[in-house]
Design an enzyme around this catalytic site. Structure first.
Site, PDB file in Angstrom:
ATOM      1  N   CYS A 262       0.779  -1.197   0.051  1.00  0.00           N
ATOM      2  CA  CYS A 262      -0.023   0.055  -0.087  1.00  0.00           C
ATOM      3  C   CYS A 262       0.769   1.296   0.103  1.00  0.00           C
ATOM      4  CB  CYS A 262      -1.023   0.007   1.149  1.00  0.00           C
ATOM      5  SG  CYS A 262      -2.098  -1.440   0.983  1.00  0.00           S
TER       6      CYS A 262
ATOM      7  N   HIS B 232      -2.859   7.462   3.466  1.00  0.00           N
ATOM      8  CA  HIS B 232      -3.412   5.981   2.717  1.00  0.00           C
ATOM      9  C   HIS B 232      -4.746   5.911   3.148  1.00  0.00           C
ATOM     10  CE1 HIS B 232      -3.986   1.893   1.346  1.00  0.00           C
ATOM     11  NE2 HIS B 232      -3.677   1.518   2.458  1.00  0.00           N
TER      12      HIS B 232
ATOM     13  N   ASN C 237      -9.984   0.557   0.386  1.00  0.00           N
ATOM     14  CA  ASN C 237      -8.600   0.691   0.433  1.00  0.00           C
ATOM     15  C   ASN C 237      -8.176  -0.095  -1.044  1.00  0.00           C
ATOM     16  OD1 ASN C 237      -5.897   0.050   0.521  1.00  0.00           O
ATOM     17  ND2 ASN C 237      -6.162  -0.881   2.743  1.00  0.00           N
TER      18      ASN C 237
HETATM   19  O1  UT7 Z   1      -3.497  -0.973   3.577  1.00  0.00           O
HETATM   20  C1  UT7 Z   1      -3.226  -1.748   4.911  1.00  0.00           C
HETATM   21  C2  UT7 Z   1      -4.068  -2.571   5.353  1.00  0.00           C
HETATM   22  N1  UT7 Z   1      -4.771  -2.892   6.303  1.00  0.00           N
HETATM   23  C3  UT7 Z   1      -5.407  -2.069   7.409  1.00  0.00           C
HETATM   24  O2  UT7 Z   1      -5.260  -0.738   7.019  1.00  0.00           O
HETATM   25  C4  UT7 Z   1      -6.013  -2.511   8.514  1.00  0.00           C
HETATM   26  C5  UT7 Z   1      -6.149  -1.975   9.802  1.00  0.00           C
HETATM   27  N2  UT7 Z   1      -7.026  -2.445  10.508  1.00  0.00           N
HETATM   28  C6  UT7 Z   1      -8.372  -2.226  10.831  1.00  0.00           C
HETATM   29  O3  UT7 Z   1      -8.759  -1.192   9.956  1.00  0.00           O
HETATM   30  C7  UT7 Z   1      -9.097  -2.866  11.804  1.00  0.00           C
HETATM   31  O4  UT7 Z   1      -8.372  -3.715  12.716  1.00  0.00           O
HETATM   32  C8  UT7 Z   1     -10.441  -3.512  11.034  1.00  0.00           C
HETATM   33  C9  UT7 Z   1     -11.263  -2.823  10.027  1.00  0.00           C
HETATM   34  C10 UT7 Z   1      -9.718  -4.527  10.072  1.00  0.00           C
HETATM   35  C11 UT7 Z   1     -11.101  -4.456  12.143  1.00  0.00           C
HETATM   36  O5  UT7 Z   1     -11.709  -3.325  12.984  1.00  0.00           O
HETATM   37  P1  UT7 Z   1     -11.428  -3.834  14.730  1.00  0.00           P
HETATM   38  O6  UT7 Z   1     -12.254  -2.806  15.470  1.00  0.00           O
HETATM   39  O7  UT7 Z   1      -9.900  -3.943  14.932  1.00  0.00           O
HETATM   40  O8  UT7 Z   1     -12.281  -5.179  14.699  1.00  0.00           O
HETATM   41  P2  UT7 Z   1     -11.689  -6.422  15.514  1.00  0.00           P
HETATM   42  O9  UT7 Z   1     -10.666  -7.073  14.105  1.00  0.00           O
HETATM   43  O10 UT7 Z   1     -11.169  -6.312  16.705  1.00  0.00           O
HETATM   44  O11 UT7 Z   1     -12.972  -7.462  15.403  1.00  0.00           O
HETATM   45  C12 UT7 Z   1     -14.141  -7.206  16.121  1.00  0.00           C
HETATM   46  C13 UT7 Z   1     -15.390  -7.806  16.011  1.00  0.00           C
HETATM   47  C14 UT7 Z   1     -14.756  -9.509  16.005  1.00  0.00           C
HETATM   48  O12 UT7 Z   1     -15.772 -10.329  16.539  1.00  0.00           O
HETATM   49  P3  UT7 Z   1     -15.617 -10.859  18.187  1.00  0.00           P
HETATM   50  O13 UT7 Z   1     -14.502 -11.413  18.215  1.00  0.00           O
HETATM   51  O14 UT7 Z   1     -15.428  -9.407  18.629  1.00  0.00           O
HETATM   52  O15 UT7 Z   1     -16.844 -11.341  18.146  1.00  0.00           O
HETATM   53  C15 UT7 Z   1     -14.501  -9.872  14.636  1.00  0.00           C
HETATM   54  O16 UT7 Z   1     -14.896 -11.319  14.318  1.00  0.00           O
HETATM   55  O17 UT7 Z   1     -15.856  -7.730  14.806  1.00  0.00           O
HETATM   56  C16 UT7 Z   1     -16.006  -8.868  13.778  1.00  0.00           C
HETATM   57  N3  UT7 Z   1     -15.719  -8.950  12.522  1.00  0.00           N
HETATM   58  C17 UT7 Z   1     -16.875  -8.410  11.931  1.00  0.00           C
HETATM   59  N4  UT7 Z   1     -18.288  -8.298  12.179  1.00  0.00           N
HETATM   60  C18 UT7 Z   1     -19.027  -7.991  11.270  1.00  0.00           C
HETATM   61  C19 UT7 Z   1     -14.721  -8.674  11.813  1.00  0.00           C
HETATM   62  N5  UT7 Z   1     -15.078  -8.206  10.477  1.00  0.00           N
HETATM   63  C20 UT7 Z   1     -16.664  -8.199  10.402  1.00  0.00           C
HETATM   64  C21 UT7 Z   1     -17.316  -7.978   9.447  1.00  0.00           C
HETATM   65  N6  UT7 Z   1     -18.517  -7.401   9.875  1.00  0.00           N
HETATM   66  N7  UT7 Z   1     -17.122  -7.501   8.392  1.00  0.00           N
END
Ligand code: UT7
Length: 318
Positions: free
Chosen positions: A108, A242, A272
């Site tokens: 990225c 980004h 993204n």
């Molecule tokens: O270009 C570089 C690329 N990457 C990035 O920039 C990614 C950086 N990271 C992020 O943007 C965030 O960490 C995410 C958007 C990927 C995730 O957000 P988060 O607030 O860190 O969520 P999390 O991974 O802690 O997940 C929280 C909950 C989980 O459920 P439990 O374990 O709390 O029951 C996930 O399973 O959200 C769940 N979850 C979803 N629920 C509904 C994960 N994806 C989804 C989804 N819809 N699409």
């Protein structure tokens, strides 16, 4: 080096969050509140070559130059349409340019990496004009059954024509090698001799690890860059970050104590798009007349690798 023209190209299909809920256990509310993304463009019958050519042609037109004026083509892509030949070679032929070119993969952060390499070629006198094209089809790399990654990404291409000048002030590129946090593995081939071939794996990302990396590294990089240039965060007119997550943009902005108007964003409708993200945003802002000649821009991106790339540049176009 100066940026003398920009262009971009997007697939026509707009995929909204609602549509994702028809085949994933997710919701518009989760995606919107956690990422700021409402819709993204996704490839149907488009190719990276087609989008890269359109973005490159628009950037050339914006710069007032012709393909024959380009001395080198740098394409940034995580994975081109073909493993070989490079996207850069096909863009050279498609535009009718008569120069060499090569693909790079800085994930990225690839646009800033490519700008820095273009700057090195131009400032050393090896080239007068370099065309940078970032083209990404993240929809081909994601696992569409994995809700934690596929809702984040979009496809598209952005381009910039770089030429001689004093606009590119300084850059900071970093890499913290890590093969676990974010990776994708291609088809390993069928060599009967390979004993350690790893199987194909679609995009894997430890989201929270990348999040923590981004919110700690991006402000640090920007502050170091500014300090090196004898500038303060207040002196930057536009921060182009980004477009990975609206919450990351807000965290960086808060850390730098800057107003929202300095952090233009298109994440709500682009998602993204990896290295194309900054190139598309730059082009959309350029075409909207967002920049004034003399404005100071700070660009910063992060991604798999883990890589970061940040740079400061003066906007020199009228
Ligand atoms: O270009 C570089 C690329 N990457 C990035 O920039 C990614 C950086 N990271 C992020 O943007 C965030 O960490 C995410 C958007 C990927 C995730 O957000 P988060 O607030 O860190 O969520 P999390 O991974 O802690 O997940 C929280 C909950 C989980 O459920 P439990 O374990 O709390 O029951 C996930 O399973 O959200 C769940 N979850 C979803 N629920 C509904 C994960 N994806 C989804 C989804 N819809 N699409």
């Amino acid at each position: 080096m100066n940026i003398c023209g920009t262009g971009s190209s997007l697939p026509k299909f707009e995929l909204d969050n609602q549509r994702l809920t028809t085949f994933l256990d997710t919701s518009d509310e989760w995606i919107t509140t956690r990422t700021g993304i409402h819709t993204r463009r996704v490839i149907t019958d488009e190719t990276l070559l087609g989008m890269g050519l359109e973005a490159g042609a628009k950037a050339l037109e914006d710069s007032g130059l012709e393909a024959k004026d380009i001395d080198f083509i740098l394409c940034s892509t995580v994975q081109a349409d073909t493993v070989t030949p490079s996207l850069a070679c096909l863009i050279q032929a498609g535009l009718g340019a008569q120069c060499a070119g090569v693909d790079i993969n800085g994930a990225c952060a690839g646009f800033v990496y490519a700008l820095d390499l273009a700057g090195a070629l131009i400032d050393s006198g090896r080239a007068r004009h370099v065309l940078v094209v970032c083209a990404e089809a993240m929809s081909r790399l994601c696992d569409w059954t994995d809700r934690s990654t596929c809702v984040l990404f979009g496809d598209g291409a952005g381009a910039a024509v770089c030429g001689p000048g004093e606009g590119y002030l300084r850059a900071r590129l970093t890499s913290r090698g890590d093969g676990e946090i974010m990776y994708m593995r291609p088809n390993p081939g069928n060599s009967p001799f390979a004993t350690a071939a790893q199987p194909y794996a679609p995009m894997h990302m430890a989201g929270q690890e990348v999040y923590k990396f981004a919110v700690s590294t991006v402000p640090k990089d920007l502050l170091a860059l500014l300090e090196g240039a004898g500038l303060t965060p207040d002196q930057v007119d536009h921060y182009l970050l980004h477009q990975a997550n609206k919450r990351i943009l807000d965290a960086v902005r808060t850390r730098l104590r800057q107003g929202e108007e300095k952090f233009p964003s298109n994440i709500h409708c682009r998602g993204n798009t990896s290295s194309a993200s900054l190139a598309i945003l730059l082009d959309e802002l350029n075409r909207a007349g967002h920049f004034r000649k003399g404005d100071l821009l700070a660009l910063s991106a992060f991604g798999a690798g883990l890589t970061t790339g940040s740079c400061l540049l003066k906007w020199t176009k009228e």
